[in-house]
Write a protein that holds these residues in place. Structure first.
Motif, PDB file in Angstrom:
ATOM      1  N   ILE A  55       0.861  -1.182   0.000  1.00  0.00           N
ATOM      2  CA  ILE A  55       0.000   0.000   0.000  1.00  0.00           C
ATOM      3  C   ILE A  55       0.898   1.232   0.000  1.00  0.00           C
ATOM      4  O   ILE A  55       1.888   1.285   0.743  1.00  0.00           O
ATOM      5  N   ILE A  56       0.582   2.207  -0.823  1.00  0.00           N
ATOM      6  CA  ILE A  56       1.329   3.461  -0.863  1.00  0.00           C
ATOM      7  C   ILE A  56       0.438   4.577  -0.332  1.00  0.00           C
ATOM      8  O   ILE A  56      -0.733   4.683  -0.710  1.00  0.00           O
ATOM      9  N   LYS A  57       1.008   5.379   0.553  1.00  0.00           N
ATOM     10  CA  LYS A  57       0.285   6.536   1.086  1.00  0.00           C
ATOM     11  C   LYS A  57       1.137   7.783   0.835  1.00  0.00           C
ATOM     12  O   LYS A  57       2.335   7.771   1.119  1.00  0.00           O
ATOM     13  N   LEU A  58       0.502   8.820   0.322  1.00  0.00           N
ATOM     14  CA  LEU A  58       1.209  10.041  -0.065  1.00  0.00           C
ATOM     15  C   LEU A  58       0.667  11.245   0.687  1.00  0.00           C
ATOM     16  O   LEU A  58      -0.542  11.454   0.746  1.00  0.00           O
ATOM     17  N   ILE A  59       1.581  12.018   1.266  1.00  0.00           N
ATOM     18  CA  ILE A  59       1.234  13.298   1.870  1.00  0.00           C
ATOM     19  C   ILE A  59       2.048  14.366   1.154  1.00  0.00           C
ATOM     20  O   ILE A  59       3.283  14.401   1.258  1.00  0.00           O
ATOM     21  N   PHE A  73       2.371  10.792  -9.834  1.00  0.00           N
ATOM     22  CA  PHE A  73       2.057   9.817  -8.800  1.00  0.00           C
ATOM     23  C   PHE A  73       0.958   8.835  -9.240  1.00  0.00           C
ATOM     24  O   PHE A  73       0.835   7.750  -8.683  1.00  0.00           O
ATOM     25  N   LYS A  74       0.171   9.226 -10.229  1.00  0.00           N
ATOM     26  CA  LYS A  74      -0.914   8.365 -10.693  1.00  0.00           C
ATOM     27  C   LYS A  74      -0.385   7.119 -11.391  1.00  0.00           C
ATOM     28  O   LYS A  74      -1.138   6.181 -11.672  1.00  0.00           O
ATOM     29  N   GLN A  75       0.927   7.085 -11.664  1.00  0.00           N
ATOM     30  CA  GLN A  75       1.534   5.898 -12.260  1.00  0.00           C
ATOM     31  C   GLN A  75       1.589   4.725 -11.279  1.00  0.00           C
ATOM     32  O   GLN A  75       1.774   3.579 -11.688  1.00  0.00           O
ATOM     33  N   LEU A  76       1.463   5.021  -9.998  1.00  0.00           N
ATOM     34  CA  LEU A  76       1.606   3.997  -8.961  1.00  0.00           C
ATOM     35  C   LEU A  76       0.274   3.285  -8.744  1.00  0.00           C
ATOM     36  O   LEU A  76      -0.695   3.876  -8.252  1.00  0.00           O
ATOM     37  N   LYS A  77       0.218   2.017  -9.090  1.00  0.00           N
ATOM     38  CA  LYS A  77      -1.043   1.275  -9.008  1.00  0.00           C
ATOM     39  C   LYS A  77      -1.448   0.965  -7.569  1.00  0.00           C
ATOM     40  O   LYS A  77      -2.625   0.681  -7.306  1.00  0.00           O
ATOM     41  N   HIS A  78      -0.494   1.013  -6.642  1.00  0.00           N
ATOM     42  CA  HIS A  78      -0.816   0.728  -5.246  1.00  0.00           C
ATOM     43  C   HIS A  78      -1.133   1.991  -4.445  1.00  0.00           C
ATOM     44  O   HIS A  78      -1.258   1.936  -3.219  1.00  0.00           O
ATOM     45  N   LEU A  79      -1.246   3.124  -5.143  1.00  0.00           N
ATOM     46  CA  LEU A  79      -1.622   4.382  -4.495  1.00  0.00           C
ATOM     47  C   LEU A  79      -3.077   4.683  -4.833  1.00  0.00           C
ATOM     48  O   LEU A  79      -3.411   5.077  -5.945  1.00  0.00           O
ATOM     49  N   ALA A  80      -3.957   4.475  -3.862  1.00  0.00           N
ATOM     50  CA  ALA A  80      -5.388   4.723  -4.054  1.00  0.00           C
ATOM     51  C   ALA A  80      -5.698   6.204  -3.823  1.00  0.00           C
ATOM     52  O   ALA A  80      -4.983   6.894  -3.093  1.00  0.00           O
ATOM     53  N   ASP A  81      -6.767   6.679  -4.433  1.00  0.00           N
ATOM     54  CA  ASP A  81      -7.136   8.092  -4.313  1.00  0.00           C
ATOM     55  C   ASP A  81      -7.338   8.486  -2.851  1.00  0.00           C
ATOM     56  O   ASP A  81      -6.974   9.591  -2.440  1.00  0.00           O
ATOM     57  N   GLU A  82      -7.908   7.584  -2.064  1.00  0.00           N
ATOM     58  CA  GLU A  82      -8.179   7.915  -0.660  1.00  0.00           C
ATOM     59  C   GLU A  82      -6.921   7.955   0.195  1.00  0.00           C
ATOM     60  O   GLU A  82      -6.955   8.397   1.354  1.00  0.00           O
TER      61      GLU A  82
END
Length: 315
Positions: free
Chosen positions: A84-88, A98-107
């Motif tokens: 799971i990827i989480k971005l702040i 960052f949208k290239q990362l499939k494990h980064l969900a919008d939420e």
């Protein structure tokens, strides 16, 4: 030596004391899931990427996480462990990369950091890990339970009460198999903080929640990537625990030695550090020096992520 005095150091053994290591009973050490691609940095790391705006910090972070996605994570028994990827990042909306990362969900994309946000993440991870541990323990106890039955032994008498209680709770009173949790083999978390140096995460305070998380991130199966324009912007207590460092050509050799070299002084001399830095960053402003202190010897120093560097011995 001419012009100076030199005295030889001598040693005298203290008879009543010893330097032998105290032997301890062997305990089970938790093994961390690792990427299938052995050339990638091992879990779990605290990374600091330091470079001016436009140098390529974000691109390198995305490249690294894409490599993990393509490689996959696996535990010691070969089970695939999800990621799971989480971005702040206050600039995440203006950076579509960052949208290239499939494990980064919008939420899991957040515009700003708060201690509440981090504590929610910690609680989420703790709950998930507790469910995983209970499931694994229940599966093991179920095997023991059934083994006793096959041997004609009453498991109610052979097994400890606490184990029977846990197994009963996880199997609906011994009637079902243990309920499979969302992540039966655990989950690896990648947390990115991009351009957050002015947030509470980087404040200099003893009770800094984020600092505590960084120092204990391996217990939460979390890799942390901190992206800033200068390494010195990262608080000292966090900076001194960085294990994966990437730096671009942004400052003088003097500032490098003051701000960055102490982080890797355990594996590089001042001169070797400067030599590697200049060789790694001289060709292009997008090239960087990457130092992975957890990598095996001979693979710790790289230009970018894909070129191992070494020094030739002078003849």
């Amino acid at each position: 030596m001419s012009g100076s005095s030199y005295r030889q150091v001598t040693l005298k053994k203290v008879k009543a004391l010893t330097n032998e290591l105290v032997k301890a009973d062997k305990v089970h050490q938790e093994s961390y899931p690792q990427p299938k691609n052995k050339d990638l940095p091992k879990n779990f790391f605290l990374a600091g990427f330091a470079g001016s705006r436009g140098s390529g910090k974000t691109a390198l972070a995305i490249r690294l996480l894409k490599d993990y996605e393509e490689s996959g994570m696996f535990d010691e028994k070969g089970n695939r462990v999800p990621q799971i990827i989480k971005l702040i990042s206050p600039t995440s909306e203006s950076n579509p990369a960052f949208k290239q990362l499939k494990h980064l969900a919008d939420e899991d994309v957040h515009q700003s950091y708060s201690d509440k946000l981090l504590l929610n993440l910690v609680e989420e991870v703790k709950k998930d890990r507790l469910l995983t541990r209970k499931y694994k323990q229940a599966c093991y106890l179920e095997k023991v339970f059934n083994k006793h039955i096959r041997r004609g032994v009453d498991p109610m008498l052979a097994m400890e009460k606490k184990d029977l209680h846990l197994l009963s709770a996880e199997t609906n009173g011994f009637r079902d198999h243990p309920k499979v949790p969302p992540h039966p083999y655990g989950v690896v978390v990648h947390l990115i903080l991009d351009d957050c140096v002015s947030s509470p995460a980087f404040r200099l305070a003893r009770d800094n929640v984020f600092s505590g998380f960084c120092l204990n991130s391996r217990h939460y199966w979390s890799n942390i990537l901190l992206l800033s324009q200068r390494a010195k912007q990262i608080p000292p207590i966090i900076r001194s625990n960085i294990t994966l460092l990437a730096i671009w050509r942004t400052m003088s050799s003097r500032l490098l030695l003051e701000e960055v070299w102490p982080l890797v002084s355990g594996i590089l001399t001042e001169q070797d550090f400067i030599t590697y830095y200049e060789a790694a960053t001289q060709a292009s402003k997008w090239d960087c020096l990457v130092i992975d202190t957890m990598a095996e010897e001979g693979k710790q120093i790289k230009r970018n992520l894909d070129q191992i560097m070494s020094l030739k011995q002078s003849s």
